[in-house]
Design an enzyme around this catalytic site. Sequence first.
Site, PDB file in Angstrom:
ATOM      1  N   GLU A  80      -7.203   2.152  -6.367  1.00 45.96           N
ATOM      2  CA  GLU A  80      -6.921   0.798  -6.316  1.00 45.96           C
ATOM      3  C   GLU A  80      -7.443   0.282  -7.441  1.00 45.96           C
ATOM      4  O   GLU A  80      -8.138  -0.834  -8.863  1.00 45.96           O
ATOM      5  CB  GLU A  80      -8.382  -0.221  -6.136  1.00 45.96           C
ATOM      6  CG  GLU A  80      -9.848   0.886  -6.313  1.00 45.96           C
ATOM      7  CD  GLU A  80     -11.226   0.522  -6.039  1.00 45.96           C
ATOM      8  OE1 GLU A  80     -12.382  -0.274  -6.616  1.00 45.96           O
ATOM      9  OE2 GLU A  80     -11.168   0.724  -5.295  1.00 45.96           O
ATOM     10  N   CYS A 112     -11.641   2.219  -1.660  1.00 46.05           N
ATOM     11  CA  CYS A 112     -11.776   3.633  -2.005  1.00 46.05           C
ATOM     12  C   CYS A 112     -11.608   4.875  -0.216  1.00 46.05           C
ATOM     13  O   CYS A 112     -11.064   5.810  -1.147  1.00 46.05           O
ATOM     14  CB  CYS A 112     -13.780   3.980  -1.315  1.00 46.05           C
ATOM     15  SG  CYS A 112     -13.115   3.462  -3.590  1.00 46.05           S
ATOM     16  N   HIS A 238     -17.265   9.983   2.486  1.00 47.06           N
ATOM     17  CA  HIS A 238     -17.402   9.338   1.108  1.00 47.06           C
ATOM     18  C   HIS A 238     -18.435   9.132  -0.266  1.00 47.06           C
ATOM     19  O   HIS A 238     -19.711   9.158   0.817  1.00 47.06           O
ATOM     20  CB  HIS A 238     -16.772   7.812   1.237  1.00 47.06           C
ATOM     21  CG  HIS A 238     -16.306   7.560  -0.587  1.00 47.06           C
ATOM     22  ND1 HIS A 238     -15.532   7.456  -0.707  1.00 47.06           N
ATOM     23  CD2 HIS A 238     -16.877   5.957  -0.734  1.00 47.06           C
ATOM     24  CE1 HIS A 238     -15.942   6.894  -1.716  1.00 47.06           C
ATOM     25  NE2 HIS A 238     -16.906   5.454  -1.693  1.00 47.06           N
TER      26      HIS A 238
END
Length: 350
Positions: A80, A112, A238
Amino acid sequence: MAGIIGYGAFVPSYRIKVEEIAKVWGDNPKAISNGLVVNEKSVPAPDEDTATISVEAARSALARAKINPQDIGAVYVGSESHPYAVKPTATIVAEAIMATPSMTAADLEFACKAGTAGMQAAIGLVDSEMIDYGLAIGADTSQGAPGDALEYTASAGGAAFIIGKEGSENGSVADFGDTYSFTTDTPDFYRREGQPYPSHGGRFTGEPAYFKHVVGAAKGIFEKTGTGPEDYDYAVFHQPNGKFYLKVGKKLGFNNEQIKDGLLTPVIGNTYSGATPLGLASILDKAKSGDNILAISYGSGSGSDAFTLSVTDLIDEKRELAPKLSNMIENKSYVDYAVYAKYKGKLRMS
Protein backbone atom coordinates in the site's frame (compact mmCIF):
# COMPACT_ATOMS: atom_id res chain seq x y z
CA MET A 1 -0.72 -27.66 -4.88
CA ALA A 2 2.35 -25.59 -5.58
CA GLY A 3 5.24 -25.10 -3.20
CA ILE A 4 7.72 -22.43 -2.11
CA ILE A 5 10.87 -23.03 -4.16
CA GLY A 6 12.74 -20.13 -2.60
CA TYR A 7 12.07 -17.33 -0.12
CA GLY A 8 13.80 -14.15 0.96
CA ALA A 9 13.31 -11.25 3.34
CA PHE A 10 14.57 -7.73 3.88
CA VAL A 11 14.27 -5.28 6.79
CA PRO A 12 15.99 -1.85 6.85
CA SER A 13 18.73 -1.50 9.46
CA TYR A 14 17.55 1.76 11.01
CA ARG A 15 15.35 1.60 14.15
CA ILE A 16 13.51 4.03 16.36
CA LYS A 17 12.46 3.17 19.90
CA VAL A 18 8.97 3.70 21.29
CA GLU A 19 10.51 5.91 23.99
CA GLU A 20 11.90 8.28 21.38
CA ILE A 21 8.51 8.79 19.73
CA ALA A 22 6.69 9.06 23.06
CA LYS A 23 9.15 11.72 24.25
CA VAL A 24 8.12 14.01 21.38
CA TRP A 25 4.37 13.66 21.98
CA GLY A 26 4.38 13.50 25.77
CA ASP A 27 3.07 9.93 25.91
CA ASN A 28 3.93 7.28 28.48
CA PRO A 29 6.37 4.92 26.70
CA LYS A 30 5.80 2.00 29.08
CA ALA A 31 2.05 2.23 28.61
CA ILE A 32 2.50 2.31 24.83
CA SER A 33 4.94 -0.64 24.79
CA ASN A 34 2.80 -2.73 27.12
CA GLY A 35 -0.45 -1.84 25.37
CA LEU A 36 0.76 -2.50 21.83
CA VAL A 37 3.49 -5.07 22.65
CA VAL A 38 6.04 -3.16 20.58
CA ASN A 39 9.45 -1.86 21.66
CA GLU A 40 10.93 -0.43 18.46
CA LYS A 41 10.32 -0.37 14.73
CA SER A 42 12.29 -0.34 11.50
CA VAL A 43 12.79 2.92 9.61
CA PRO A 44 13.54 3.04 5.86
CA ALA A 45 16.56 5.08 4.79
CA PRO A 46 16.01 7.85 2.21
CA ASP A 47 17.06 5.47 -0.58
CA GLU A 48 14.86 2.59 0.61
CA ASP A 49 11.29 2.13 -0.61
CA THR A 50 8.93 -0.70 -1.53
CA ALA A 51 10.82 -1.28 -4.79
CA THR A 52 14.28 -1.58 -3.22
CA ILE A 53 12.98 -3.73 -0.37
CA SER A 54 11.24 -6.00 -2.90
CA VAL A 55 14.38 -6.33 -5.03
CA GLU A 56 16.52 -7.31 -2.02
CA ALA A 57 13.97 -9.89 -0.87
CA ALA A 58 13.55 -11.24 -4.42
CA ARG A 59 17.31 -11.69 -4.87
CA SER A 60 17.48 -13.78 -1.69
CA ALA A 61 14.49 -15.84 -2.87
CA LEU A 62 16.28 -16.46 -6.18
CA ALA A 63 19.46 -17.54 -4.39
CA ARG A 64 17.49 -20.14 -2.45
CA ALA A 65 15.39 -21.23 -5.43
CA LYS A 66 18.46 -21.87 -7.61
CA ILE A 67 16.51 -21.22 -10.82
CA ASN A 68 17.10 -19.12 -13.91
CA PRO A 69 15.15 -15.86 -13.44
CA GLN A 70 14.07 -16.16 -17.07
CA ASP A 71 11.89 -19.08 -15.98
CA ILE A 72 9.75 -16.80 -13.79
CA GLY A 73 6.45 -16.27 -15.59
CA ALA A 74 4.77 -13.80 -13.23
CA VAL A 75 5.86 -11.13 -10.73
CA TYR A 76 3.35 -9.66 -8.28
CA VAL A 77 4.21 -7.00 -5.71
CA GLY A 78 1.62 -6.36 -3.00
CA SER A 79 1.90 -3.08 -1.12
CA GLU A 80 0.00 0.00 0.00
CA SER A 81 3.08 2.19 -0.39
CA HIS A 82 4.15 1.70 -4.00
CA PRO A 83 6.63 4.45 -4.95
CA TYR A 84 4.59 5.43 -8.02
CA ALA A 85 0.87 6.04 -8.33
CA VAL A 86 1.10 5.21 -12.03
CA LYS A 87 4.14 3.03 -12.78
CA PRO A 88 4.35 -0.56 -11.54
CA THR A 89 6.80 -1.65 -8.87
CA ALA A 90 6.63 -5.19 -10.27
CA THR A 91 8.37 -4.24 -13.51
CA ILE A 92 11.21 -2.60 -11.60
CA VAL A 93 11.69 -5.77 -9.57
CA ALA A 94 11.44 -8.02 -12.63
CA GLU A 95 14.07 -5.97 -14.50
CA ALA A 96 16.39 -5.88 -11.48
CA ILE A 97 16.40 -9.67 -11.13
CA MET A 98 16.63 -10.15 -14.93
CA ALA A 99 13.27 -11.91 -15.31
CA THR A 100 12.00 -9.77 -18.21
CA PRO A 101 10.56 -9.74 -20.84
CA SER A 102 8.66 -13.04 -21.30
CA MET A 103 6.43 -12.72 -18.23
CA THR A 104 3.43 -10.96 -16.76
CA ALA A 105 3.61 -8.48 -13.89
CA ALA A 106 1.27 -6.42 -11.74
CA ASP A 107 1.08 -4.40 -8.57
CA LEU A 108 -1.54 -5.50 -6.07
CA GLU A 109 -3.26 -3.51 -3.32
CA PHE A 110 -5.46 -4.84 -0.53
CA ALA A 111 -4.15 -2.97 2.48
CA CYS A 112 -1.96 -5.37 4.47
CA LYS A 113 -2.89 -8.59 2.66
CA ALA A 114 -1.81 -7.62 -0.86
CA GLY A 115 1.28 -9.82 -0.56
CA THR A 116 -0.70 -12.97 0.23
CA ALA A 117 -3.13 -12.13 -2.58
CA GLY A 118 -0.11 -12.28 -4.90
CA MET A 119 0.83 -15.65 -3.44
CA GLN A 120 -2.64 -17.01 -4.20
CA ALA A 121 -2.43 -15.70 -7.78
CA ALA A 122 0.98 -17.32 -8.28
CA ILE A 123 -0.26 -20.62 -6.83
CA GLY A 124 -3.20 -20.58 -9.25
CA LEU A 125 -1.00 -19.88 -12.28
CA VAL A 126 1.49 -22.59 -11.31
CA ASP A 127 -1.17 -25.19 -10.53
CA SER A 128 -2.93 -24.50 -13.83
CA GLU A 129 0.45 -24.92 -15.58
CA MET A 130 0.23 -21.49 -17.21
CA ILE A 131 3.67 -20.70 -15.74
CA ASP A 132 6.55 -22.69 -14.24
CA TYR A 133 7.40 -20.22 -11.48
CA GLY A 134 5.78 -17.13 -10.00
CA LEU A 135 7.29 -14.50 -7.71
CA ALA A 136 5.00 -13.01 -5.05
CA ILE A 137 6.18 -10.20 -2.77
CA GLY A 138 4.62 -8.39 0.17
CA ALA A 139 6.46 -5.18 1.11
CA ASP A 140 5.72 -1.76 2.56
CA THR A 141 7.18 1.45 3.91
CA SER A 142 4.03 2.22 5.85
CA GLN A 143 2.73 5.59 7.00
CA GLY A 144 1.57 6.93 10.34
CA ALA A 145 0.58 10.54 10.94
CA PRO A 146 2.69 12.47 13.48
CA GLY A 147 1.22 11.91 16.93
CA ASP A 148 -1.15 9.15 15.78
CA ALA A 149 -1.10 5.71 17.43
CA LEU A 150 0.03 4.27 14.10
CA GLU A 151 3.32 6.13 14.39
CA TYR A 152 4.44 3.69 17.08
CA THR A 153 4.08 0.67 14.81
CA ALA A 154 4.08 1.65 11.09
CA SER A 155 7.41 0.38 9.78
CA ALA A 156 9.17 -1.05 6.71
CA GLY A 157 10.16 -4.47 5.37
CA GLY A 158 9.10 -7.24 3.04
CA ALA A 159 9.41 -10.86 1.97
CA ALA A 160 9.42 -12.64 -1.38
CA PHE A 161 8.41 -16.17 -2.36
CA ILE A 162 9.18 -18.01 -5.59
CA ILE A 163 6.35 -20.47 -6.11
CA GLY A 164 6.62 -23.52 -8.34
CA LYS A 165 5.28 -27.03 -8.75
CA GLU A 166 5.52 -29.42 -5.84
CA GLY A 167 8.29 -31.88 -6.66
CA SER A 168 9.74 -29.66 -9.41
CA GLU A 169 13.37 -30.06 -10.49
CA ASN A 170 14.76 -27.63 -7.92
CA GLY A 171 12.41 -28.75 -5.15
CA SER A 172 10.35 -26.82 -2.64
CA VAL A 173 11.19 -25.93 0.93
CA ALA A 174 7.49 -26.01 1.84
CA ASP A 175 4.47 -27.34 -0.02
CA PHE A 176 1.09 -25.59 0.11
CA GLY A 177 -1.73 -27.79 1.34
CA ASP A 178 -4.73 -25.51 0.90
CA THR A 179 -5.83 -21.89 0.98
CA TYR A 180 -9.02 -20.16 2.10
CA SER A 181 -10.10 -16.51 2.13
CA PHE A 182 -12.63 -14.63 4.26
CA THR A 183 -13.65 -11.23 2.83
CA THR A 184 -16.22 -8.50 3.60
CA ASP A 185 -16.66 -4.76 3.08
CA THR A 186 -15.49 -3.46 6.47
CA PRO A 187 -13.97 0.05 6.20
CA ASP A 188 -11.77 0.06 9.30
CA PHE A 189 -8.72 1.73 7.76
CA TYR A 190 -8.35 3.75 4.56
CA ARG A 191 -6.35 6.42 2.74
CA ARG A 192 -7.75 8.41 -0.15
CA GLU A 193 -5.71 9.32 -3.22
CA GLY A 194 -3.35 12.18 -2.43
CA GLN A 195 -3.63 11.89 1.34
CA PRO A 196 -0.20 11.42 2.99
CA TYR A 197 -1.50 9.47 5.99
CA PRO A 198 -4.24 6.87 6.50
CA SER A 199 -7.33 7.19 8.68
CA HIS A 200 -8.55 4.44 10.96
CA GLY A 201 -11.56 3.57 13.07
CA GLY A 202 -9.78 3.29 16.44
CA ARG A 203 -11.35 0.51 18.50
CA PHE A 204 -13.48 -0.46 15.50
CA THR A 205 -10.34 -1.92 13.90
CA GLY A 206 -10.38 -4.72 16.49
CA GLU A 207 -13.34 -7.04 16.90
CA PRO A 208 -15.43 -6.10 13.79
CA ALA A 209 -12.36 -5.99 11.55
CA TYR A 210 -9.12 -7.79 12.47
CA PHE A 211 -10.47 -10.49 14.79
CA LYS A 212 -13.61 -11.24 12.77
CA HIS A 213 -11.62 -11.85 9.60
CA VAL A 214 -8.58 -13.67 10.99
CA VAL A 215 -10.79 -15.95 13.08
CA GLY A 216 -13.16 -16.41 10.12
CA ALA A 217 -10.28 -17.42 7.85
CA ALA A 218 -8.88 -19.78 10.49
CA LYS A 219 -12.22 -21.51 11.03
CA GLY A 220 -12.70 -21.75 7.27
CA ILE A 221 -9.34 -23.40 6.65
CA PHE A 222 -9.84 -25.72 9.64
CA GLU A 223 -13.19 -26.88 8.25
CA LYS A 224 -11.86 -27.15 4.70
CA THR A 225 -8.84 -29.26 5.69
CA GLY A 226 -10.27 -31.12 8.67
CA THR A 227 -7.53 -29.78 10.95
CA GLY A 228 -7.29 -27.86 14.21
CA PRO A 229 -4.63 -25.89 16.08
CA GLU A 230 -3.11 -29.09 17.45
CA ASP A 231 -2.18 -30.17 13.90
CA TYR A 232 0.28 -27.29 13.36
CA ASP A 233 3.81 -26.85 14.65
CA TYR A 234 3.80 -23.14 13.76
CA ALA A 235 1.19 -20.47 13.18
CA VAL A 236 1.64 -16.87 12.04
CA PHE A 237 -0.94 -14.11 11.71
CA HIS A 238 -1.00 -10.53 10.54
CA GLN A 239 0.38 -8.34 13.31
CA PRO A 240 -0.70 -4.69 13.37
CA ASN A 241 0.64 -4.84 16.92
CA GLY A 242 1.80 -7.59 19.22
CA LYS A 243 -1.32 -7.43 21.39
CA PHE A 244 -3.71 -8.37 18.56
CA TYR A 245 -1.39 -11.16 17.41
CA LEU A 246 -1.12 -12.78 20.83
CA LYS A 247 -4.85 -12.39 21.51
CA VAL A 248 -5.96 -14.00 18.24
CA GLY A 249 -3.49 -16.85 18.70
CA LYS A 250 -4.93 -17.60 22.14
CA LYS A 251 -8.50 -17.20 20.87
CA LEU A 252 -7.85 -19.81 18.18
CA GLY A 253 -6.31 -22.29 20.61
CA PHE A 254 -2.61 -21.97 19.79
CA ASN A 255 0.04 -21.99 22.51
CA ASN A 256 3.00 -19.65 22.78
CA GLU A 257 5.48 -22.16 21.31
CA GLN A 258 3.42 -22.38 18.12
CA ILE A 259 3.15 -18.63 17.52
CA LYS A 260 6.24 -16.98 19.03
CA ASP A 261 8.59 -17.42 16.06
CA GLY A 262 6.28 -15.56 13.69
CA LEU A 263 5.84 -12.55 15.99
CA LEU A 264 8.09 -9.72 14.77
CA THR A 265 6.13 -6.57 15.66
CA PRO A 266 7.88 -6.04 19.02
CA VAL A 267 11.27 -5.66 17.30
CA ILE A 268 10.51 -4.26 13.82
CA GLY A 269 6.94 -2.91 14.04
CA ASN A 270 4.08 -3.47 11.61
CA THR A 271 5.39 -3.95 8.08
CA TYR A 272 1.83 -3.97 6.67
CA SER A 273 1.86 -6.06 3.45
CA GLY A 274 5.15 -7.54 4.60
CA ALA A 275 3.91 -8.61 8.04
CA THR A 276 2.56 -12.12 7.43
CA PRO A 277 5.12 -12.90 4.68
CA LEU A 278 7.97 -11.84 6.99
CA GLY A 279 6.51 -13.91 9.82
CA LEU A 280 6.38 -16.90 7.49
CA ALA A 281 9.98 -16.28 6.39
CA SER A 282 11.03 -16.15 10.05
CA ILE A 283 9.39 -19.53 10.64
CA LEU A 284 11.03 -21.07 7.55
CA ASP A 285 14.39 -19.91 8.93
CA LYS A 286 13.80 -22.22 11.93
CA ALA A 287 11.41 -24.98 10.87
CA LYS A 288 12.43 -28.57 10.22
CA SER A 289 11.29 -31.16 7.70
CA GLY A 290 7.76 -32.40 8.36
CA ASP A 291 6.63 -29.33 10.29
CA ASN A 292 3.16 -28.01 9.47
CA ILE A 293 2.53 -24.26 9.26
CA LEU A 294 -0.63 -22.14 9.29
CA ALA A 295 -0.30 -18.59 7.92
CA ILE A 296 -3.14 -16.04 7.99
CA SER A 297 -2.91 -12.50 6.68
CA TYR A 298 -5.27 -9.59 7.23
CA GLY A 299 -5.96 -6.52 5.12
CA SER A 300 -8.23 -3.67 6.09
CA GLY A 301 -11.28 -3.16 4.01
CA SER A 302 -11.38 -6.17 4.86
CA GLY A 303 -10.13 -9.69 4.26
CA SER A 304 -7.88 -12.54 5.38
CA ASP A 305 -6.07 -15.22 3.37
CA ALA A 306 -5.19 -18.50 5.12
CA PHE A 307 -2.62 -21.04 3.94
CA THR A 308 -1.49 -24.43 5.20
CA LEU A 309 2.05 -25.54 4.42
CA SER A 310 4.24 -28.59 5.06
CA VAL A 311 8.01 -28.15 5.32
CA THR A 312 10.17 -30.47 3.18
CA ASP A 313 13.60 -32.01 3.71
CA LEU A 314 15.20 -29.35 1.45
CA ILE A 315 14.73 -26.63 4.06
CA ASP A 316 18.08 -27.22 5.82
CA GLU A 317 20.04 -26.96 2.57
CA LYS A 318 18.24 -24.04 0.98
CA ARG A 319 17.86 -21.67 3.91
CA GLU A 320 21.64 -21.38 4.19
CA LEU A 321 21.85 -19.93 0.66
CA ALA A 322 20.69 -16.42 1.65
CA PRO A 323 20.75 -14.16 4.73
CA LYS A 324 18.43 -15.13 7.57
CA LEU A 325 15.87 -12.66 8.85
CA SER A 326 17.20 -12.86 12.41
CA ASN A 327 20.56 -11.48 11.23
CA MET A 328 18.84 -8.51 9.61
CA ILE A 329 16.87 -7.82 12.77
CA GLU A 330 20.02 -7.90 14.88
CA ASN A 331 21.93 -5.65 12.45
CA LYS A 332 20.49 -2.31 13.52
CA SER A 333 21.34 1.29 14.34
CA TYR A 334 19.06 3.73 16.14
CA VAL A 335 17.91 7.16 14.97
CA ASP A 336 16.24 9.96 16.92
CA TYR A 337 12.87 11.46 16.03
CA ALA A 338 14.40 14.29 13.99
CA VAL A 339 16.27 11.90 11.70
CA TYR A 340 13.24 9.60 11.53
CA ALA A 341 11.01 12.52 10.50
CA LYS A 342 13.52 13.55 7.86
CA TYR A 343 13.85 10.04 6.43
CA LYS A 344 10.08 9.51 6.37
CA GLY A 345 9.38 12.86 4.71
CA LYS A 346 7.33 14.15 7.63
CA LEU A 347 8.96 17.57 7.24
CA ARG A 348 7.11 19.37 4.45
CA MET A 349 9.15 22.15 2.87
CA SER A 350 7.41 25.10 1.21
